[in-house]
Scaffold this motif. Structure first.
Motif, PDB file in Angstrom:
ATOM      1  N   SER A 209      39.468  40.653  52.496  1.00 30.47           N
ATOM      2  CA  SER A 209      38.037  40.671  52.802  1.00 30.47           C
ATOM      3  C   SER A 209      37.775  39.444  53.667  1.00 30.47           C
ATOM      4  N   ARG A 210      36.490  39.184  53.951  1.00 24.96           N
ATOM      5  CA  ARG A 210      36.178  38.069  54.860  1.00 24.96           C
ATOM      6  C   ARG A 210      36.826  36.773  54.405  1.00 24.96           C
ATOM      7  N   ASP A 211      36.730  36.507  53.077  1.00 25.63           N
ATOM      8  CA  ASP A 211      37.192  35.200  52.608  1.00 25.63           C
ATOM      9  C   ASP A 211      38.248  35.310  51.518  1.00 25.63           C
ATOM     10  N   ASP A 212      38.937  36.424  51.458  1.00 23.31           N
ATOM     11  CA  ASP A 212      39.867  36.587  50.334  1.00 23.31           C
ATOM     12  C   ASP A 212      41.076  37.428  50.726  1.00 23.31           C
ATOM     13  N   CYS A 213      42.174  37.159  50.052  1.00 24.29           N
ATOM     14  CA  CYS A 213      43.363  38.008  50.140  1.00 24.29           C
ATOM     15  C   CYS A 213      43.856  38.166  48.705  1.00 24.29           C
ATOM     16  N   PHE A 214      43.951  39.393  48.248  1.00 23.57           N
ATOM     17  CA  PHE A 214      44.272  39.650  46.842  1.00 23.57           C
ATOM     18  C   PHE A 214      45.314  40.759  46.773  1.00 23.57           C
ATOM     19  N   ILE A 215      46.271  40.606  45.886  1.00 24.95           N
ATOM     20  CA  ILE A 215      47.296  41.645  45.749  1.00 24.95           C
ATOM     21  C   ILE A 215      47.413  42.086  44.295  1.00 24.95           C
ATOM     22  N   LEU A 216      47.707  43.363  44.107  1.00 26.99           N
ATOM     23  CA  LEU A 216      47.951  43.892  42.761  1.00 26.99           C
ATOM     24  C   LEU A 216      49.165  44.813  42.820  1.00 26.99           C
ATOM     25  N   PRO A 217      50.027  44.735  41.819  1.00 28.09           N
ATOM     26  CA  PRO A 217      51.105  45.734  41.756  1.00 28.09           C
ATOM     27  C   PRO A 217      50.529  47.064  41.274  1.00 28.09           C
ATOM     28  N   ALA A 218      51.313  48.125  41.326  1.00 25.25           N
ATOM     29  CA  ALA A 218      50.879  49.389  40.722  1.00 25.25           C
ATOM     30  C   ALA A 218      51.036  49.258  39.209  1.00 25.25           C
ATOM     31  N   TYR A 219      50.240  50.023  38.459  1.00 26.87           N
ATOM     32  CA  TYR A 219      50.380  50.017  37.002  1.00 26.87           C
ATOM     33  C   TYR A 219      51.702  50.720  36.663  1.00 26.87           C
ATOM     34  N   PRO A 220      52.591  50.052  35.915  1.00 24.57           N
ATOM     35  CA  PRO A 220      53.897  50.668  35.664  1.00 24.57           C
ATOM     36  C   PRO A 220      53.815  51.887  34.727  1.00 24.57           C
ATOM     37  N   LEU A 221      54.478  52.965  35.116  1.00 25.51           N
ATOM     38  CA  LEU A 221      54.486  54.201  34.322  1.00 25.51           C
ATOM     39  C   LEU A 221      55.911  54.544  33.938  1.00 25.51           C
ATOM     40  N   ASP A 222      56.064  55.187  32.779  1.00 30.72           N
ATOM     41  CA  ASP A 222      57.401  55.653  32.370  1.00 30.72           C
ATOM     42  C   ASP A 222      57.890  56.724  33.316  1.00 30.72           C
TER      43      ASP A 222
END
Ligand code: AMP
Length: 302
Positions: free
Chosen positions: A212-225
């Motif tokens: 976004s304008r003032d942010d960089c954010f990362i998330l992994p995928a939710y792990p599934l079996d």
């Protein structure tokens, strides 16, 4: 706040290494709406043909998705068919028959015109632009999705679209194709320069990146079996994000991060079942409980 979506509503044929089924309810607007409905009311704009099964319509009605903007046209419903490779990540599109979706001229019921959150789901770029023209004003937050087909065939229209939206949500490979940049951070920044202040890049099993304008954010995928069928995961991800944002009516940096969390968790339910089954078996409570587990998984020690 009201949330409006325009996109495809169709009949899918999906083949995974284990299962093959056809005439499934699918389409970008369908996955988006079912996901977004966990959080917020949804107004759907789209078209189906006169062959669209009554039970598919009833399913959407039962979920309390507003279908006043769903047109039934003479002809065949949009159809798509895809086949997954053994890794359940790569997918070949076998057929895309736009049918009545090709000539769709959207008409928005008057009560849809005041929507403040708008999602232009995957579909023809001219249709996405047309909806913005009909709205005739700048809603609070407009996000769009697109894909390789439209990047290849409607590039000039896409560039126009980018100057009129607040957020673009797209796959890593499409971001690379669009910008010619391999590094995702560079690709995302290049897209921001084309217009949207917020860019959300989907990395499939590897999660997502939010710029976004003032942010960089990362998330992994939710792990599934087990990933049973990832069809519609991208649209459900967008549905979780936009549904949550519309319900909170808060576009702060922290809330955009929260929306990414909701989108990621919502999409994980889609991947867990075949077609819409995973999403249909979940509810807001299940999403909240999985968010709690995910937050624990993500805790970083100082
Ligand atoms: P996803 O797995 O998130 O890419 O979404 C798959 C859904 O998108 C399927 O239900 C398809 O019906 C729909 N879809 C596939 N190709 C297109 C297209 N060219 N335009 C609009 N919707 C599409």
């Amino acid at each position: 706040m009201s949330l409006l979506v325009v996109g495809s509503i169709g009949l899918d044929e999906v083949e995974t290494p284990r299962t093959k089924r056809s005439d499934l309810l699918g389409g970008s607007a369908v996955y988006f709406s079912v996901a977004a409905r966990f959080f917020s009311p949804v107004q759907m704009v789209g078209v189906v043909g006169d062959d669209f099964p009554a039970e598919h319509r009833q399913l959407l009605e039962k979920r309390d998705i507003d279908l006043k903007g769903l047109e039934v046209a003479k002809g065949k419903t949009f159809r798509w068919s895809g086949k997954y490779h053994a890794n359940m990540v790569d997918r070949d599109t076998l057929r895309t028959d736009l049918n009545v979706f090709a000539q769709f001229d959207p008409k928005l019921p008057s009560e849809y015109r005041s929507a403040e959150f708008v999602f232009l789901a995957n579909g023809h770029t001219a249709l996405q632009l047309k909806v913005l023209d009909i709205l005739g004003r700048r809603p609070k937050f407009v996000a769009a999705d697109t894909m390789d087909l439209w990047i290849r065939t409607t590039r000039p229209e896409l560039e126009k679209l980018f100057t009129r939206i607040d957020a673009l949500i797209l796959n890593d490979s499409e971001a690379r194709m669009l910008t010619g940049e391999h590094e995702l951070l560079k690709a995302g920044r290049a897209i921001q320069k084309m217009g949207p202040a917020t860019v959300i890049l989907k990395k499939g099993e590897h999660g997502a990146m939010l710029l976004s304008r003032d942010d960089c954010f990362i998330l992994p995928a939710y792990p599934l079996d087990e990933v049973v069928d990832p069809t519609g995961a991208g649209d459900s991800f967008a549905g979780g994000i936009m549904g949550y944002l519309a319900s909170a009516d808060d576009l702060s940096t922290d809330n955009l991060r929260r929306a990414l969390l909701y989108g990621t968790v919502t999409a994980s339910f889609t991947c867990q079942g075949f077609s819409l089954d995973g999403l249909l078996s979940a509810d807001r409570q299940a999403v909240e409980s999985r968010c709690k587990t995910f937050r624990k998984m993500l805790r970083l020690p100082r």
